[in-house]
Design a protein around this motif. Sequence first.
Motif, mmCIF file in Angstrom:
data_model
loop_
_atom_site.group_PDB
_atom_site.id
_atom_site.type_symbol
_atom_site.label_atom_id
_atom_site.label_comp_id
_atom_site.label_asym_id
_atom_site.label_seq_id
_atom_site.Cartn_x
_atom_site.Cartn_y
_atom_site.Cartn_z
ATOM 1 N N UNK A 175 0.743 -1.208 -0.170
ATOM 2 C CA UNK A 175 0.015 -0.532 -0.302
ATOM 3 C C UNK A 175 0.841 1.666 0.112
ATOM 4 N N UNK A 176 0.507 2.011 1.078
ATOM 5 C CA UNK A 176 1.359 3.577 0.854
ATOM 6 C C UNK A 176 2.447 3.222 1.685
ATOM 7 N N UNK A 177 2.815 2.483 2.372
ATOM 8 C CA UNK A 177 3.874 1.819 3.191
ATOM 9 C C UNK A 177 3.713 2.041 4.286
ATOM 10 N N UNK A 178 2.813 2.536 5.447
ATOM 11 C CA UNK A 178 3.424 2.906 6.511
ATOM 12 C C UNK A 178 3.494 1.086 7.135
ATOM 13 N N UNK A 197 1.710 -4.494 -6.681
ATOM 14 C CA UNK A 197 1.137 -4.714 -8.107
ATOM 15 C C UNK A 197 0.384 -3.719 -8.555
ATOM 16 N N UNK A 198 -0.687 -2.935 -7.837
ATOM 17 C CA UNK A 198 -1.324 -2.044 -9.096
ATOM 18 C C UNK A 198 -0.599 -0.749 -9.372
ATOM 19 N N UNK A 199 -0.372 -0.134 -10.792
ATOM 20 C CA UNK A 199 0.584 1.366 -11.041
ATOM 21 C C UNK A 199 0.572 2.157 -10.399
ATOM 22 N N UNK A 200 -0.910 3.183 -9.712
ATOM 23 C CA UNK A 200 -0.082 4.314 -9.032
ATOM 24 C C UNK A 200 -0.054 3.920 -7.726
ATOM 25 N N UNK A 201 -0.670 2.357 -7.010
ATOM 26 C CA UNK A 201 -0.194 2.898 -6.116
ATOM 27 C C UNK A 201 1.302 2.154 -5.370
ATOM 28 N N UNK A 202 1.714 1.352 -6.540
ATOM 29 C CA UNK A 202 3.321 1.402 -6.759
ATOM 30 C C UNK A 202 4.020 2.942 -6.617
ATOM 31 N N UNK A 203 3.568 3.575 -7.522
ATOM 32 C CA UNK A 203 4.319 5.108 -7.698
ATOM 33 C C UNK A 203 4.196 6.206 -5.973
ATOM 34 N N UNK A 204 2.872 5.517 -6.009
ATOM 35 C CA UNK A 204 2.836 6.282 -4.225
ATOM 36 C C UNK A 204 3.931 6.188 -3.445
ATOM 37 N N UNK A 205 4.034 4.265 -3.738
ATOM 38 C CA UNK A 205 4.985 3.756 -2.583
ATOM 39 C C UNK A 205 6.120 4.334 -2.305
ATOM 40 N N UNK A 206 6.772 4.306 -3.814
ATOM 41 C CA UNK A 206 7.827 4.593 -4.159
ATOM 42 C C UNK A 206 8.156 5.846 -3.405
ATOM 43 N N UNK A 207 7.569 6.587 -3.663
ATOM 44 C CA UNK A 207 7.356 8.412 -3.384
ATOM 45 C C UNK A 207 7.212 8.764 -1.771
ATOM 46 N N UNK A 208 6.825 7.281 -0.699
ATOM 47 C CA UNK A 208 6.644 7.492 0.536
ATOM 48 C C UNK A 208 7.921 6.956 0.604
ATOM 49 N N UNK A 209 8.077 6.410 -0.241
ATOM 50 C CA UNK A 209 9.470 5.273 0.627
ATOM 51 C C UNK A 209 11.138 6.036 0.751
ATOM 52 N N UNK A 210 10.624 7.211 -1.075
ATOM 53 C CA UNK A 210 11.896 7.794 -0.833
ATOM 54 C C UNK A 210 11.880 9.417 0.364
ATOM 55 N N UNK A 211 10.372 9.613 0.477
ATOM 56 C CA UNK A 211 9.790 10.904 1.587
ATOM 57 C C UNK A 211 10.612 10.649 2.886
ATOM 58 N N UNK A 212 10.505 8.740 3.259
ATOM 59 C CA UNK A 212 11.239 8.905 4.316
ATOM 60 C C UNK A 212 13.035 8.164 4.295
ATOM 61 N N UNK A 213 13.193 8.354 3.428
ATOM 62 C CA UNK A 213 14.550 8.593 3.353
ATOM 63 C C UNK A 213 15.124 7.073 3.220
ATOM 64 N N UNK A 214 14.082 6.319 2.392
ATOM 65 C CA UNK A 214 14.657 4.829 2.171
ATOM 66 C C UNK A 214 14.865 4.865 0.345
ATOM 67 N N UNK A 215 15.529 3.620 0.440
ATOM 68 C CA UNK A 215 15.952 3.732 -1.652
ATOM 69 C C UNK A 215 14.252 2.790 -2.173
#
Length: 322
Positions: A175-178, A197-215
């Motif tokens: 999901x969004x990565x919490x 697997x959902x494209x939009x979820x994957x993009x949001x997940x990547x954004x949030x992972x980066x937002x929190x200083x992870x790769x």
Amino acid sequence: MEHSEQNRTSDSKRVNKTDVLRDFQVSFFAMSRLVSFPWTFLEKDLESNKSSNLISDILKQTCLHSLCRKFPPSFRYRKLFLSELIRREEAAGCDPLDELYDILAEVVGAEDTTECYKSYLLPSGDAVSLLENIALISEGTTGLVTWEAALYLAEWALDHRQAFTGRTILELGSGVGLTGITICRSCSPNRYVFSDCHPRVLQKLRDNVRLNGLSERSVEEMDWTTATEEHIRQIGADTVVAADVVYDPDVAESLVKLLSKILRCSSPEVFICSTIRNQETYGGFKQQLEKAGISHRVMTGAVSHVFPYNRVSAIEMIKLYR
């Protein structure tokens, strides 16, 4: 003796005030329902002191906090929160607090977007900040918001850090990565693999992972219907987790098939956390596990209350094994 008693009373008031300010802060940044805030303590303070000092302190921990400038809750939410503070202040007959009205003026005319930031405060004082959709269902998916089971699983992880420290973790349906970001921040895994697997979820997940200083490289696309045993072996997970993934019979069937592959490839610890919204769907999931030769054990025991969410919902966590 009298002096000692006064000191104890003063210390108790300070502790209570500290707890209340923390509760306001935690609830505000997670955008909790306003009825869940500790308004009773504020009312008593306003009535007894006829001063807005506590409101000023609340503002410093919420709207004026540096976290709010960096990752602000929605305009609408802040407007409702500030309006409620003003209503309580006026009802107590206190002098108006100018900074309260100044902050309200900044948000009252602003238009909200479809997204907003929610920040979940960790016991360490750190925060997991996520960009989430305001609508629970949008763009054909429920994966763009944080659900209760993800919060529960994150709390369980904070209470059982040894299950993740030094291990390779695979999360299904991140999901969004919490949950994953909380574990990465607090439990020191050797490697963490977020997946969806959902494209939009994957993009949001990547954004949030980066937002929190992870790769971003820790995020992988994983379709449960096509994931291969070779891919699963390459990940080499010691622990597999998933939250709020049992919400549809068809999805549950795909999940069970994937879990069978995972348990065939290796012997990881597997934890599935679910909010039981439909007993028939959840019961069907357990029946499919049994047919696939997968046993489960319900994980009992309370978890520490770290995040604000609806605890009336029936949430169950199970551990799977062959």
